[in-house]
Design a protein around this motif. Structure first.
Motif, PDB file in Angstrom:
ATOM      1  N   ASP A 180      -3.704  32.286  20.241  1.00  0.00           N
ATOM      2  CA  ASP A 180      -5.048  31.680  20.186  1.00  0.00           C
ATOM      3  C   ASP A 180      -5.796  31.980  18.892  1.00  0.00           C
ATOM      4  O   ASP A 180      -6.969  31.668  18.765  1.00  0.00           O
ATOM      5  CB  ASP A 180      -5.890  32.116  21.397  1.00  0.00           C
ATOM      6  N   GLY A 181      -5.101  32.594  17.922  1.00  0.00           N
ATOM      7  CA  GLY A 181      -5.730  32.889  16.639  1.00  0.00           C
ATOM      8  C   GLY A 181      -6.329  34.275  16.537  1.00  0.00           C
ATOM      9  O   GLY A 181      -6.786  34.673  15.459  1.00  0.00           O
ATOM     10  N   THR A 182      -6.326  35.043  17.637  1.00  0.00           N
ATOM     11  CA  THR A 182      -6.865  36.407  17.577  1.00  0.00           C
ATOM     12  C   THR A 182      -6.013  37.297  16.682  1.00  0.00           C
ATOM     13  O   THR A 182      -6.530  38.060  15.860  1.00  0.00           O
ATOM     14  CB  THR A 182      -6.937  37.013  18.993  1.00  0.00           C
ATOM     15  N   LEU A 183      -4.696  37.183  16.817  1.00  0.00           N
ATOM     16  CA  LEU A 183      -3.755  38.017  16.079  1.00  0.00           C
ATOM     17  C   LEU A 183      -2.790  37.095  15.346  1.00  0.00           C
ATOM     18  O   LEU A 183      -2.004  36.374  15.976  1.00  0.00           O
ATOM     19  CB  LEU A 183      -3.008  38.929  17.053  1.00  0.00           C
ATOM     20  N   THR A 184      -2.857  37.102  14.012  1.00  0.00           N
ATOM     21  CA  THR A 184      -2.021  36.197  13.219  1.00  0.00           C
ATOM     22  C   THR A 184      -1.225  36.979  12.186  1.00  0.00           C
ATOM     23  O   THR A 184      -1.565  38.114  11.829  1.00  0.00           O
ATOM     24  CB  THR A 184      -2.889  35.147  12.500  1.00  0.00           C
ATOM     25  N   GLU A 185      -0.147  36.354  11.713  1.00  0.00           N
ATOM     26  CA  GLU A 185       0.752  36.975  10.728  1.00  0.00           C
ATOM     27  C   GLU A 185       1.132  38.387  11.170  1.00  0.00           C
ATOM     28  O   GLU A 185       1.222  39.313  10.348  1.00  0.00           O
ATOM     29  CB  GLU A 185       0.120  36.985   9.332  1.00  0.00           C
ATOM     30  N   PHE A 186       1.395  38.530  12.448  1.00  0.00           N
ATOM     31  CA  PHE A 186       1.680  39.848  13.015  1.00  0.00           C
ATOM     32  C   PHE A 186       3.180  40.103  13.043  1.00  0.00           C
ATOM     33  O   PHE A 186       3.975  39.227  13.403  1.00  0.00           O
ATOM     34  CB  PHE A 186       1.138  39.955  14.440  1.00  0.00           C
ATOM     35  N   SER A 187       3.556  41.310  12.686  1.00  0.00           N
ATOM     36  CA  SER A 187       4.941  41.755  12.845  1.00  0.00           C
ATOM     37  C   SER A 187       4.954  43.248  13.091  1.00  0.00           C
ATOM     38  O   SER A 187       4.036  43.970  12.681  1.00  0.00           O
ATOM     39  CB  SER A 187       5.786  41.415  11.609  1.00  0.00           C
ATOM     40  N   GLU A 188       5.971  43.663  13.787  1.00  0.00           N
ATOM     41  CA  GLU A 188       6.168  45.089  14.073  1.00  0.00           C
ATOM     42  C   GLU A 188       7.634  45.402  13.825  1.00  0.00           C
ATOM     43  O   GLU A 188       8.512  44.570  14.051  1.00  0.00           O
ATOM     44  CB  GLU A 188       5.803  45.389  15.524  1.00  0.00           C
ATOM     45  N   ARG A 189       7.915  46.606  13.367  1.00  0.00           N
ATOM     46  CA  ARG A 189       9.301  46.987  13.104  1.00  0.00           C
ATOM     47  C   ARG A 189       9.495  48.476  13.328  1.00  0.00           C
ATOM     48  O   ARG A 189       8.594  49.271  13.075  1.00  0.00           O
ATOM     49  CB  ARG A 189       9.718  46.623  11.684  1.00  0.00           C
ATOM     50  N   GLU A 190      10.653  48.840  13.817  1.00  0.00           N
ATOM     51  CA  GLU A 190      11.041  50.244  13.870  1.00  0.00           C
ATOM     52  C   GLU A 190      11.345  50.715  12.455  1.00  0.00           C
ATOM     53  O   GLU A 190      11.962  49.998  11.677  1.00  0.00           O
ATOM     54  CB  GLU A 190      12.298  50.423  14.717  1.00  0.00           C
ATOM     55  N   VAL A 191      10.937  51.936  12.137  1.00  0.00           N
ATOM     56  CA  VAL A 191      11.299  52.500  10.837  1.00  0.00           C
ATOM     57  C   VAL A 191      12.224  53.701  10.985  1.00  0.00           C
ATOM     58  O   VAL A 191      12.975  54.020  10.067  1.00  0.00           O
ATOM     59  CB  VAL A 191      10.049  52.873  10.019  1.00  0.00           C
ATOM     60  N   THR A 192      12.155  54.380  12.125  1.00  0.00           N
ATOM     61  CA  THR A 192      13.131  55.426  12.435  1.00  0.00           C
ATOM     62  C   THR A 192      13.407  55.368  13.927  1.00  0.00           C
ATOM     63  O   THR A 192      12.565  54.932  14.713  1.00  0.00           O
ATOM     64  CB  THR A 192      12.635  56.843  12.071  1.00  0.00           C
ATOM     65  N   ALA A 193      14.593  55.813  14.317  1.00  0.00           N
ATOM     66  CA  ALA A 193      14.931  55.836  15.738  1.00  0.00           C
ATOM     67  C   ALA A 193      16.002  56.881  15.987  1.00  0.00           C
ATOM     68  O   ALA A 193      16.902  57.086  15.158  1.00  0.00           O
ATOM     69  CB  ALA A 193      15.410  54.469  16.206  1.00  0.00           C
TER      70      ALA A 193
END
Length: 326
Positions: A254-267
């Motif tokens: 709905d436009g609240t959250l845009t160009e969003f990404s998440e990534r693991e950096v360590t595991a």
């Protein structure tokens, strides 16, 4: 030239200059997903430029400094893998990959990359294979992780592309870390599947570059009774799958959250028979109501081996407070 099977329906073979018309048609199909991450896709826009791209890699192959190889699925070129650098003096090489949507979700890149890495170590006595990836390219980072690579670090603002300087993550695997042909693959296979489940979960929220988030896949990676827990306030908030998915679907569409990404950096993953546990650190970024933010935090995830395969049973997270810039 050689052709290697990488499954019942797929094969790997050199991508030579005479294949430029086929290569150009493939890149045109893949351009929206490949262009942001692989610069040569930007320059392969007609037959002469596509031929020039393949010729550059043919020249590298002739001088033992690189090479490019296509992946065909049911006779159609859908992607490929490459040695972007191959330095026998230092014993270090770099591999990369790309794939159009028609080839996704079938393990083609993983199998093709394993052939290149295994050849580099066993046939050419290389010491180290690297994987350089833009920090926002979650799919490529997931591919490096599934190969058993280690994240060495980040080269901040290393590479300019279309007026923006991008952070580059460097991943690697060493020859002594690579499993030999005689070693069993059961544990590595389980780890790869647990990595895949996490990649699917994290990737479900991505809406960068016009990508539509697919939160329904969360139900595929979790058991139906799964629980997701936010431990970011005074008290934990415990969600079932529906309660977790629906409000996030709204925010991401709905436009609240845009160009969003998440990534693991360590595991770090530990496997105990039919159960497993993963502790990971993640980074996330995007625009919230028009303001850019970056954040990070930690997740702990539990897995179960079910009759339908490995599934997530619960996930809890704790955010480090996000930074916001206007």
């Amino acid at each position: 030239m050689f052709t290697l099977p990488i499954g019942d329906r797929a094969r790997l073979a050199p991508l030579e200059p005479w294949r430029a018309p086929e290569f150009l048609a493939h890149i045109d199909r893949a351009r929206d997903t490949v262009d942001p991450w692989i610069p040569w896709a930007t320059f392969s826009t007609d037959l002469p430029t596509a031929t020039a791209t393949l010729q550059r890699y043919a020249d590298r192959l002739a001088t033992d400094t690189g090479g490019i190889f296509g992946i065909w699925l049911d006779g159609t070129l859908v992607g490929g893998v490459m040695f972007t650098r191959f330095d026998t003096t230092s014993g270090v090489c770099e591999i990369g990959c790309w794939l159009e949507k028609a080839g996704e979700g079938q393990g083609l890149v993983n199998r093709a990359c394993r052939i290149l890495v295994d050849w580099a170590f066993t046939e050419r006595a290389m010491s180290r294979v690297e994987w350089w990836v833009a920090a926002g390219n979650a799919r490529s980072i997931g591919a490096a992780r599934r190969l058993g690579m280690t994240r060495d670090g980040v080269l901040r603002r290393h590479s300019p592309y279309r007026g923006v300087r991008h952070d580059i993550e460097v991943w690697s695997v060493l020859s002594e870390e690579w499993p030999t042909a005689g070693e069993t693959s059961s544990t590595s296979g389980v780890r790869a599947e647990l990595d895949r489940l996490m990649d699917v979960f994290v990737g479900a929220f991505t809406n960068t570059g016009g990508v539509r988030p697919d939160l329904d896949v969360i139900r595929e990676v979790f058991i139906p009774q799964g629980r997701i827990i936010a431990n970011v306030g005074a008290e934990p908030v415990i969600y079932d799958l529906d309660a977790f998915i629906e409000p996030r679907r709204r925010m991401l569409t709905d436009g609240t959250l845009t160009e969003f990404s998440e990534r693991e950096v360590t595991a770090r993953t530990e496997i105990f028979g039919s159960i497993a546990h993963r502790f990971s650190e993640y980074h996330k970024s995007g625009y919230h109501k028009g303001e850019w933010f970056e954040g990070s935090g930690h997740k702990t995830t539990q897995y179960l081996l079910t009759p339908a395969g490995w599934k997530m049973s619960s996930l809890a997270w704790d955010d480090v407070p996000a930074t916001v810039t206007g």
